[in-house]
Design a protein around this motif. Sequence first.
Motif, mmCIF file in Angstrom:
data_model
loop_
_atom_site.group_PDB
_atom_site.id
_atom_site.type_symbol
_atom_site.label_atom_id
_atom_site.label_comp_id
_atom_site.label_asym_id
_atom_site.label_seq_id
_atom_site.Cartn_x
_atom_site.Cartn_y
_atom_site.Cartn_z
ATOM 1 N N GLY A 265 -2.173 5.605 1.289
ATOM 2 C CA GLY A 265 -3.246 4.623 1.371
ATOM 3 C C GLY A 265 -4.130 4.524 0.152
ATOM 4 N N THR B 42 -3.058 0.203 -3.896
ATOM 5 C CA THR B 42 -2.680 -1.092 -3.341
ATOM 6 C C THR B 42 -2.340 -2.067 -4.462
ATOM 7 O OG1 THR B 42 -4.977 -1.848 -3.319
ATOM 8 C CG2 THR B 42 -4.144 -0.813 -1.301
ATOM 9 N N SER C 243 -4.770 -2.202 4.366
ATOM 10 C CA SER C 243 -5.198 -0.835 4.663
ATOM 11 C C SER C 243 -4.247 -0.262 5.698
ATOM 12 C CB SER C 243 -6.641 -0.811 5.175
ATOM 13 O OG SER C 243 -6.752 -1.544 6.384
ATOM 14 N N ILE D 159 0.850 -1.184 0.000
ATOM 15 C CA ILE D 159 0.000 0.000 0.000
ATOM 16 C C ILE D 159 0.884 1.231 0.000
ATOM 17 C CG2 ILE D 159 -0.179 -0.001 2.538
ATOM 18 C CD1 ILE D 159 -3.125 0.937 2.157
#
Length: 123
Positions: free
Chosen positions: A55, A58, A71, A51
């Motif tokens: 954020g 991914t 996450s 990631i």
Amino acid sequence: QVQLVESGGGLVQTGGSLRLSCAASGRFFSSINMGWFRQAPGKEREFVATITADGVTTAYGGSVKGRFAISRDNGKNTVYLQMNSLKPEDTAVYYCAASGGVFSTRRTAYNSWGQGTQVTVSS
């Protein structure tokens, strides 16, 4: 470098779920791309997920795509790995890692590693 501590591993039945956590020390966590890898006995360490620092982006290894989700919470200096529909072949030690800079699926791009947490999936 950052210090990383994983938690949340354990024993689960096939089809079950687990959430791994990785707590990071240091002031610069929010600027670091993070990843999860795993290593089963007798096998090489395998990429699981990564990631970006913000954020937003991914990437996943082919064997976990659609079942796992990575996450992060930069306010808590923590990255997570939600693992669903677990299979016996997911059994491994799972490692959290901090990238040396780039967003990458390659193990060599990561320069800080946690001690690992064991995940065992029973059939």
